[in-house]
Design a protein around this motif. Structure first.
Motif, PDB file in Angstrom:
ATOM      1  N   LYS A  59      60.266  91.396  24.573  1.00  0.00           N
ATOM      2  CA  LYS A  59      59.261  90.647  25.312  1.00  0.00           C
ATOM      3  C   LYS A  59      58.019  90.362  24.477  1.00  0.00           C
ATOM      4  O   LYS A  59      57.291  89.400  24.763  1.00  0.00           O
ATOM      5  N   ASP A  60      57.761  91.197  23.485  1.00  0.00           N
ATOM      6  CA  ASP A  60      56.566  90.976  22.673  1.00  0.00           C
ATOM      7  C   ASP A  60      56.853  90.114  21.441  1.00  0.00           C
ATOM      8  O   ASP A  60      56.020  90.032  20.527  1.00  0.00           O
ATOM      9  N   SER A  61      58.005  89.461  21.408  1.00  0.00           N
ATOM     10  CA  SER A  61      58.307  88.555  20.299  1.00  0.00           C
ATOM     11  C   SER A  61      57.362  87.357  20.326  1.00  0.00           C
ATOM     12  O   SER A  61      56.812  86.995  21.379  1.00  0.00           O
ATOM     13  N   SER A  62      57.192  86.736  19.195  1.00  0.00           N
ATOM     14  CA  SER A  62      56.337  85.550  19.122  1.00  0.00           C
ATOM     15  C   SER A  62      56.978  84.382  19.860  1.00  0.00           C
ATOM     16  O   SER A  62      58.204  84.338  20.065  1.00  0.00           O
ATOM     17  N   LEU A  63      56.156  83.441  20.275  1.00  0.00           N
ATOM     18  CA  LEU A  63      56.670  82.260  20.965  1.00  0.00           C
ATOM     19  C   LEU A  63      57.623  81.475  20.061  1.00  0.00           C
ATOM     20  O   LEU A  63      58.649  80.967  20.519  1.00  0.00           O
ATOM     21  N   SER A  64      57.291  81.399  18.767  1.00  0.00           N
ATOM     22  CA  SER A  64      58.167  80.662  17.844  1.00  0.00           C
ATOM     23  C   SER A  64      59.532  81.335  17.743  1.00  0.00           C
ATOM     24  O   SER A  64      60.564  80.642  17.664  1.00  0.00           O
ATOM     25  N   ARG A  65      59.554  82.665  17.768  1.00  0.00           N
ATOM     26  CA  ARG A  65      60.833  83.393  17.734  1.00  0.00           C
ATOM     27  C   ARG A  65      61.644  83.102  18.983  1.00  0.00           C
ATOM     28  O   ARG A  65      62.850  82.829  18.921  1.00  0.00           O
ATOM     29  N   LEU A  66      60.998  83.145  20.148  1.00  0.00           N
ATOM     30  CA  LEU A  66      61.713  82.894  21.394  1.00  0.00           C
ATOM     31  C   LEU A  66      62.242  81.465  21.453  1.00  0.00           C
ATOM     32  O   LEU A  66      63.366  81.228  21.894  1.00  0.00           O
ATOM     33  N   LEU A  67      61.455  80.506  20.986  1.00  0.00           N
ATOM     34  CA  LEU A  67      61.917  79.118  20.970  1.00  0.00           C
ATOM     35  C   LEU A  67      63.106  78.949  20.027  1.00  0.00           C
ATOM     36  O   LEU A  67      64.047  78.200  20.325  1.00  0.00           O
ATOM     37  N   ALA A  68      63.083  79.663  18.903  1.00  0.00           N
ATOM     38  CA  ALA A  68      64.212  79.599  17.969  1.00  0.00           C
ATOM     39  C   ALA A  68      65.477  80.140  18.627  1.00  0.00           C
ATOM     40  O   ALA A  68      66.579  79.598  18.437  1.00  0.00           O
ATOM     41  N   VAL A  69      65.338  81.212  19.410  1.00  0.00           N
ATOM     42  CA  VAL A  69      66.483  81.776  20.115  1.00  0.00           C
ATOM     43  C   VAL A  69      66.995  80.799  21.165  1.00  0.00           C
ATOM     44  O   VAL A  69      68.205  80.571  21.290  1.00  0.00           O
ATOM     45  N   ILE A  70      66.092  80.212  21.949  1.00  0.00           N
ATOM     46  CA  ILE A  70      66.493  79.254  22.984  1.00  0.00           C
ATOM     47  C   ILE A  70      67.282  78.100  22.381  1.00  0.00           C
ATOM     48  O   ILE A  70      68.355  77.722  22.870  1.00  0.00           O
ATOM     49  N   ARG A  71      66.773  77.544  21.289  1.00  0.00           N
ATOM     50  CA  ARG A  71      67.463  76.421  20.655  1.00  0.00           C
ATOM     51  C   ARG A  71      68.754  76.884  19.984  1.00  0.00           C
ATOM     52  O   ARG A  71      69.746  76.157  19.951  1.00  0.00           O
ATOM     53  N   GLY A  72      68.733  78.115  19.487  1.00  0.00           N
ATOM     54  CA  GLY A  72      69.930  78.633  18.819  1.00  0.00           C
ATOM     55  C   GLY A  72      71.083  78.867  19.779  1.00  0.00           C
ATOM     56  O   GLY A  72      72.238  78.534  19.478  1.00  0.00           O
ATOM     57  N   VAL A  73      70.801  79.445  20.950  1.00  0.00           N
ATOM     58  CA  VAL A  73      71.896  79.726  21.883  1.00  0.00           C
ATOM     59  C   VAL A  73      72.514  78.439  22.403  1.00  0.00           C
ATOM     60  O   VAL A  73      73.690  78.404  22.771  1.00  0.00           O
ATOM     61  N   LEU A  74      71.745  77.349  22.425  1.00  0.00           N
ATOM     62  CA  LEU A  74      72.307  76.052  22.824  1.00  0.00           C
ATOM     63  C   LEU A  74      73.260  75.506  21.775  1.00  0.00           C
ATOM     64  O   LEU A  74      74.038  74.587  22.061  1.00  0.00           O
TER      65      LEU A  74
END
Length: 261
Positions: free
Chosen positions: A135-150
């Motif tokens: 949960k404390d990951s950076s926003l850029s990290r979370l966005l990378a994960v969101i785009r990656g799982v797609l």
């Protein structure tokens, strides 16, 4: 521009809304927040009915909202059947992910966690999640994960990789041993075991299989002995690990008569 539709579900409403607001600042992201598992399910169902289904679900690992009905689950990625949690049980984020596999198979899911836990991260992957993110990951990290799982990628923190692989290997070894034990049963004993997985008692199994209660008792004792367990609950747990599904509880054909074991 094709926009990514994201649903954030967390029973800490402030966190859910804050994360949704941060993600919504991206020009290609549409975000909705839900404060509980039931609210998330209602949102997903409405969106699907309107032809505007979500692409990614971000689910809090520690959700604890009671859910009275869970969607039917599909099989795990390795083909192993899974059963939904009992009605009315607390539904955490991992159980929510698992339950959505049948009703929303297109949905990519990512579990958000307060702490790194190899065992729970492995369970999340087995349930069908495509990622485990702090949960404390950076926003850029979370966005990378969101785009990656797609793109059908699986995302885990590097520090968890060894532990998760160890857990998955142990789970597969455990499942393999369970499968071997189930294979030692006779066809009739496997049928009885499937009835046990469906939650049927001795009398109901006897009626279902047109056997005498005494014969069913013998079969159940044999099942427990061959599986090396001492209770029906333990037998059912082992059966589920081996991928044994419940018996079909549709009414049996009328006119059948008592059969030999």
């Amino acid at each position: 521009m094709q926009r990514i539709r994201v649903l954030v579900v967390d029973d800490h409403r402030i966190f859910a809304e804050s994360l949704a607001a941060a993600l919504a600042a991206e020009v290609d992201v549409d975000v909705t927040a839900a404060g509980s598992a039931p609210a998330a399910l209602r949102t997903l169902d409405r969106a699907a009915a309107d032809g505007r289904r979500f692409d990614v679900l971000l689910a809090d690992a520690d959700l604890a909202a009671p859910l009275l009905a869970v969607p039917a689950q599909g099989p795990a990625r390795d083909g192993t059947p899974r059963d939904s949690p009992p009605r009315g049980c607390p539904l955490d984020g991992i159980a929510l992910v698992s339950g959505l596999r049948g009703s929303h198979p297109y949905l990519r899911t990512v579990v958000l966690a307060d702490r790194d836990d190899p065992r729970r991260a492995a369970a999340a992957l087995q349930a069908g999640a495509s990622g485990w993110v702090a949960k404390d990951s950076s926003l850029s990290r979370l966005l990378a994960v969101i785009r990656g799982v797609l793109r059908d990628e699986t995302h885990l923190p590097p520090a968890l990789l060894t532990g998760v692989l160890r857990e998955l290997t142990a789970a597969r070894r455990h499942r393999t041993e369970s499968e071997r034990l189930v294979e030692s049963l006779t066809p009739r004993e496997r049928e009885v075991l499937r009835c046990m997985v469906a939650g049927l008692g001795r009398k109901a199994v006897a009626e279902r299989l047109f056997l005498s209660p005494h014969t069913v008792r013998t079969h159940m004792q044999n099942v427990l002995g061959k599986l090396g367990v001492h209770s029906t609950l333990a037998a059912v747990a082992l059966a589920r690990r081996a991928g044994v599904g419940p018996a079909d509880l549709e009414p049996a054909t009328a006119g059948s008569t008592l059969t030999a074991p």
